[in-house]
Design an enzyme around this catalytic site. Structure first.
Site, PDB file in Angstrom:
ATOM      1  CG  ASP A  52     -14.176 -11.181   7.126  1.00 48.02           C
ATOM      2  OD1 ASP A  52     -13.645 -11.174   7.967  1.00 48.02           O
ATOM      3  OD2 ASP A  52     -13.872 -10.301   5.896  1.00 48.02           O
ATOM      4  CE1 TYR A  98      -3.492  -2.808   0.855  1.00 41.31           C
ATOM      5  CE2 TYR A  98      -2.260  -3.136   3.048  1.00 41.31           C
ATOM      6  CZ  TYR A  98      -3.318  -3.425   2.075  1.00 41.31           C
ATOM      7  OH  TYR A  98      -3.882  -4.565   2.162  1.00 41.31           O
ATOM      8  CE1 TYR A 102      -9.091  -4.514   2.243  1.00 41.50           C
ATOM      9  CE2 TYR A 102      -9.019  -5.997   4.299  1.00 41.50           C
ATOM     10  CZ  TYR A 102      -8.347  -5.544   2.863  1.00 41.50           C
ATOM     11  OH  TYR A 102      -7.187  -6.039   2.867  1.00 41.50           O
ATOM     12  CE  LYS A 133      -6.873  -8.190   9.802  1.00 34.45           C
ATOM     13  NZ  LYS A 133      -5.819  -7.705   9.556  1.00 34.45           N
TER      14      LYS A 133
HETATM   15  C1  LIG Z   1     -12.547  -8.113   7.926  1.00 38.81           C
HETATM   16  C2  LIG Z   1     -11.324  -8.566   7.050  1.00 38.81           C
HETATM   17  N1  LIG Z   1     -11.391  -9.519   6.036  1.00 38.81           N
HETATM   18  C3  LIG Z   1     -10.466  -9.932   5.478  1.00 38.81           C
HETATM   19  C4  LIG Z   1      -8.932  -9.385   5.755  1.00 38.81           C
HETATM   20  C5  LIG Z   1      -7.796  -9.979   4.879  1.00 38.81           C
HETATM   21  O1  LIG Z   1      -6.972 -10.548   5.540  1.00 38.81           O
HETATM   22  P1  LIG Z   1      -5.455 -10.661   5.270  1.00 38.81           P
HETATM   23  O2  LIG Z   1      -4.912  -9.460   5.233  1.00 38.81           O
HETATM   24  O3  LIG Z   1      -4.988 -11.718   6.226  1.00 38.81           O
HETATM   25  O4  LIG Z   1      -5.682 -11.442   3.888  1.00 38.81           O
HETATM   26  C6  LIG Z   1      -8.968  -8.166   6.819  1.00 38.81           C
HETATM   27  C7  LIG Z   1      -7.532  -7.660   6.615  1.00 38.81           C
HETATM   28  O5  LIG Z   1      -7.754  -6.758   7.416  1.00 38.81           O
HETATM   29  C8  LIG Z   1      -9.957  -7.987   7.383  1.00 38.81           C
HETATM   30  O6  LIG Z   1      -9.841  -6.977   8.411  1.00 38.81           O
END
Ligand SMILES: Cc1ncc(COP(=O)(O)O)c(C=O)c1O
Length: 424
Positions: free
Chosen positions: A241, A21, A147, A270
């Site tokens: 998610d 980024y 996201y 995470k």
């Molecule tokens: C809600 C959510 N989903 C998916 C992702 C993507 O995860 P990764 O960065 O481990 O691919 C993130 C990453 O910040 C996220 O906050």
């Protein structure tokens, strides 16, 4: 940092690293060690971590229980391919997760990043409908401000305008997009969209209660109940998610526990590994899993990353779950909410500040416009805070002590106040 303090590896790799980024050459501070809530820089300075390593390090950095678990695992079985071979850590983790998460989740697919766990959820949904004799259900619906990752399969689920993938508009077909059903009007609009597209939609994907990288926006739990009801009404699977929100970040172990709703598929990552190694999990409820027991060509999930269920990552995750069982992490997250609310309050009403909000261990100060200049102010005050866009936020490790959190919030208040005086 003077030239004298710049480590030779930083200069040697500077022209070769491709940063995330950011343009080539973007500043990156050299970190040589981390423990508890502190990052130690090459020149000896220490920064209190306000980000928990992109929201992962729930137990702080280098927690001895996690480090010891990884050390022991590394000495015996650092990795083994996961097809046709099994190892204890993954099997224990899958079983523990199905017990920990509320609802009848029975199957767990282990992968190595959040984005991939969402992709796996999408594939589970599409294959579920193939097995059910509805192969035309291949589309997804997602929400403004959302996201879900950076991969080609997850970018279409992110906010197409405000999100970080806006330049890809036209590169892939976007998901159906809706507003979160937070009132009667948005609920009716979503109901209508789903009615119109139900024949082609496999699943709806949403971050429960807190939209993270899309802008750190919060919304009330009842919206999740609405989503559950509408998905049931229109025959659409519901994917939560919880990659950001899972593991106590919003004040409950999983954000969706603050509602009555239980999704069909759940994504975790995470903090799953205590933030120490890459790991993600996609959990399916019994009816979804049972569909895959049918005699059908689509009843085999066609996914298997090389490093899936990595034993080191599973050892870290099992050790992290031990800590959630034995340490007061939930109470800590709830206490952080109260302290963040009280200590970010001075930002309310400052010129140029449009909102101050807190949910669990997430504190947000939203500005009228973006400002990259804020970053240096934070480092100068001994804290690691990395605003994105117009959003200055804190997601500290859940173990942070009162004094360290006061240092973090104090730095936010000072930096934002100074910005507000000079820039507005
Ligand atoms: C809600 C959510 N989903 C998916 C992702 C993507 O995860 P990764 O960065 O481990 O691919 C993130 C990453 O910040 C996220 O906050």
């Amino acid at each position: 940092m003077s030239q004298h303090d710049t480590p030779s590896w930083l200069s040697a790799g500077h022209d070769h690293i491709w940063p995330p980024y950011a343009r080539f050459g973007a500043e990156a501070l050299p970190v040589v060690s981390a423990s508890g809530v502190r990052l130690r820089l090459a020149d000896g300075r220490e920064l209190i971590d306000g980000m928990a390593n992109w929201w992962t390090a729930c137990h702080g950095h280098a927690h001895p229980h996690l480090v010891e678990a990884i050390r022991a695992q590394a000495a015996t079985l650092p990795h083994v391919m996961f097809a046709g071979l099994a190892h204890e850590g993954a099997y224990r983790l899958a079983e523990r997760l199905t017990r920990l998460v509320p609802g009848d989740f029975t199957r767990v697919f282990l992968s190595e990043s959040g984005s991939v766990s969402v992709e796996v959820a999408l594939k589970m949904a599409v294959q579920y409908w193939m097995i059910a004799g509805k192969p035309e259900k291949t589309r997804f619906l997602a929400f403004r401000g959302g996201y879900h990752g950076d991969t080609l399969g997850t970018m279409p689920l992110c906010d197409p305008e405000e999100g970080m993938h806006a330049m890809y508009a036209g590169v892939f077909s976007p998901a159906l997009l809706a507003d979160l059903p937070i009132n009667a009007q948005t609920e009716a609009a979503l109901d209508e969209t789903l009615a119109r597209h139900a024949d082609g939609v496999a699943a709806l994907v949403v971050e429960p209660l807190a939209q993270g990288a899309g802008g750190m926006r919060f919304y009330p739990p009842h919206a999740l109940d609405v989503l559950r009801r509408l998905c049931d009404r229109h025959g659409i699977l519901l994917i939560f998610d919880e990659i950001f929100t899972g593991f106590a970040r919003t004040g409950s172990m999983f954000a969706f526990e603050q509602s009555e709703a239980i999704p069909d598929i759940l994504c975790l990552s995470k903090a799953l590994s205590g933030g120490i190694l890459p790991l993600a999990a996609t959990l399916a409820r019994r009816p979804i899993a049972e569909a895959f027991e049918a005699e059908h060509p689509a009843a085999v999930l066609m996914h298997g990353p090389t490093f899936m269920a990595n034993p080191l990552a599973c050892a870290a995750a099992n050790a992290s779950l031990d800590l959630f069982e034995t340490q007061p992490r939930l109470a800590q997250a709830q206490a952080l909410e109260l302290q963040l609310k009280a200590e970010l309050e001075p930002c309310v009403g400052l010129p140029g500040v449009v909102d101050v909000r807190v949910k669990g261990a997430i504190g947000v100060v939203e500005l009228q416009r973006p400002s990259d200049a804020l970053r240096h102010g934070f480092v100068a005050r001994g804290v690691w805070v990395r605003p994105f866009g117009r959003v200055v936020y804190l997601t500290p490790p859940l173990i942070i002590g009162q004094e360290d959190l006061t240092h973090l919030t104090g730095a936010v208040v000072e930096v934002v106040t100074q910005w507000s005086r000079s820039a507005v």
